[in-house]
Design an enzyme around this catalytic site. Structure first.
Site, PDB file in Angstrom:
ATOM      1  N   ASN A   1      15.055  48.671 -42.806  1.00  0.00           N
ATOM      2  CA  ASN A   1      15.664  47.349 -42.618  1.00  0.00           C
ATOM      3  C   ASN A   1      16.576  47.037 -43.815  1.00  0.00           C
ATOM      4  O   ASN A   1      16.705  47.853 -44.735  1.00  0.00           O
ATOM      5  CB  ASN A   1      14.587  46.269 -42.397  1.00  0.00           C
ATOM      6  CG  ASN A   1      13.700  46.064 -43.612  1.00  0.00           C
ATOM      7  OD1 ASN A   1      14.011  46.512 -44.713  1.00  0.00           O
ATOM      8  ND2 ASN A   1      12.587  45.385 -43.418  1.00  0.00           N
TER       9      ASN A   1
ATOM     10  N   ASP B   1       9.539  48.695 -31.172  1.00  0.00           N
ATOM     11  CA  ASP B   1       9.376  48.150 -32.524  1.00  0.00           C
ATOM     12  C   ASP B   1      10.609  47.336 -32.923  1.00  0.00           C
ATOM     13  O   ASP B   1      10.500  46.302 -33.588  1.00  0.00           O
ATOM     14  CB  ASP B   1       9.144  49.311 -33.499  1.00  0.00           C
ATOM     15  CG  ASP B   1       8.990  48.849 -34.929  1.00  0.00           C
ATOM     16  OD1 ASP B   1       7.936  48.255 -35.240  1.00  0.00           O
ATOM     17  OD2 ASP B   1       9.921  49.043 -35.731  1.00  0.00           O
TER      18      ASP B   1
END
Ligand code: COA
Length: 378
Positions: free
Chosen positions: A59, A253
């Site tokens: 991320n 996810d």
């Protein structure tokens, strides 16, 4: 429906009684009388893959996505499972992922670390095999290693000539009778448990709101509910043109992460994924719609239900079907990677209240399990 069900499939109520403990014992006794000539060499039951974590695995603050880890775990499991199932005569086959047990993300993995994924076959039934996978993350500057993740996956070998034909699994050698018995118990437990999810699989898919209709009230279920649509291409598929379970889990996810981030507007990470059953195949060319919605929020965690629906745009008239669903738990982190409080969930509808209560029960159960495990380790 563009889903694949083998013609030899048994009705749901028969599936879990197909091989009783007595039958397992009898089959194994026969195999040992035969001198276990069909036991594959032990080296075939282990596999390790290592890969450096790159920015596109993580991320924006550098935490590697849970989906990236799940995809690597599945890749390792598929390799060891497929290799093992092809060690005997008969049709060539691919090991198809059918189940992943509840998976906890123990420690974060960061960009620049090397993930070492070790997969080992730990149990075989007549038509399925259990693979246990460990993920160690290594800081290659210091040599420090940490256990980031442990998972258990179940695979079923499907013939390449006829994907509806499920092949027999060559048995493995166990280090002890106790190890074999423990494996058999895990097999029986999961067989019982997946009956329940089979019943839920056809639940109607709620349509996500259009962006312009998005309710303005923050912290409701509808506010953060999100979907992504993906066209299944060749790079998502195994050599028999069906989607890799790891690819599906990565998409799941991703959607769960979007829901969590929309709810709390902070950095979020995957904490765990409940057991996932892959009841139906998804073939190349299908369009998959992955939808995530918040079901439960505790002080510092969010439970997100993710639903995967598949349809074939090339086959008009064939209905969309629910391929898989699962619960992901996310936590919100501050800049020092410490858990933050999560805004409470505003419940608007009756069914949201029902789902919230069910989520609360799962939360209490999993917290109690974690505490018991901690005590056992001390
Ligand atoms: N978890 C663990 N084992 C499972 C399972 C699950 N969810 N579903 C089936 N099995 C095992 C059964 O225990 C049985 O093994 P056993 O005879 O040794 O006990 C074996 O699979 C066959 O079961 P059966 O009931 O005959 O078949 P099925 O109707 O459940 O179909 C598949 C099995 C694999 C064909 C079907 O579940 C399927 O196509 N799943 C999707 C696989 C896939 O595409 N994965 C990637 C998804 S993105």
């Amino acid at each position: 429906m563009h889903c694949f069900r083998p013609s030899s499939s048994k009705p749901a109520d028969e599936v879990d009684r197909s091989e009783t403990a007595a039958m397992v014992e009898k089959r194994q006794a026969i195999q040992s009388q035969q001198g276990r000539g069909d036991v594959s060499p032990q080296q075939d039951s282990k596999y390790e893959l290592s890969r450096i974590m790159r920015p596109d695995d993580a991320n924006i603050v550098g935490n590697v996505h849970g989906g990236t880890i799940l995809k690597m775990i599945e890749e390792a499991g598929c390799i060891v499972g497929t290799r093992h199932c092809n060690t005997q005569n008969g049709d060539r086959c691919m090991a198809a992922l059918v189940r992943v047990e509840k998976t906890e993300f123990l420690l974060p993995v960061f960009i620049g670390e090397v993930a070492h994924v070790t997969a080992e076959i730990t149990y075989t039934s007549k038509h399925s095999l259990e693979v246990q996978v460990k993920v160690m993350a290594e800081n290659i500057l210091t040599g420090a290693k940490k256990l980031a993740n442990k998972a258990a996956l179940w695979y079923v070998p499907c013939s390449l000539k006829n994907v509806e034909k499920i092949m027999d699994v060559p048995p493995i050698k166990y280090a002890s009778a106790e190890q074999e018995e423990m494996g058999r118990q895990r097999y029986e437990v999961q067989k019982l448990e997946r009956l329940e999810t089979k019943a839920r699989i056809d639940e109607v898919v709620p349509l996500p709101p259009n962006p312009e209709d998005q309710p303005k009230e923050q912290h409701t279920v509808a506010f953060s509910q999100s979907s992504l649509i993906h066209l299944v291409g060749p790079s998502d598929c195994t050599i028999d043109n069906y989607v890799h379970g790891g690819v599906t889990m990565k998409l799941m996810d991703e959607v769960a992460g979007i829901v969590a981030a929309r709810h709390c507007s902070t950095n979020i990470v995957t904490a765990s994924v409940d057991a996932i059953n892959f009841h139906r195949k998804i073939i190349k060319g299908c369009v998959v719609t992955v939808t995530g919605r918040l079901t439960f929020v505790s002080n510092k965690s969010m439970e997100i239900e993710v639903l995967v629906d598949a349809s074939s745009p090339m086959e008009a008239g064939k209905e969309k079907y629910r391929a898989v669903s699962a619960f992901f738990t996310f936590i919100s982190l501050d800049k020092d990677n410490k858990p933050l409080l999560v805004p409470p969930l505003k419940i608007v509808r009756e069914e949201e209240q029902r789902r919230f209560e069910e989520g609360n029960a799962r939360y209490i159960q999993s917290k109690a399990k974690r505490l018991a495990e901690k005590e056992r380790q001390q």
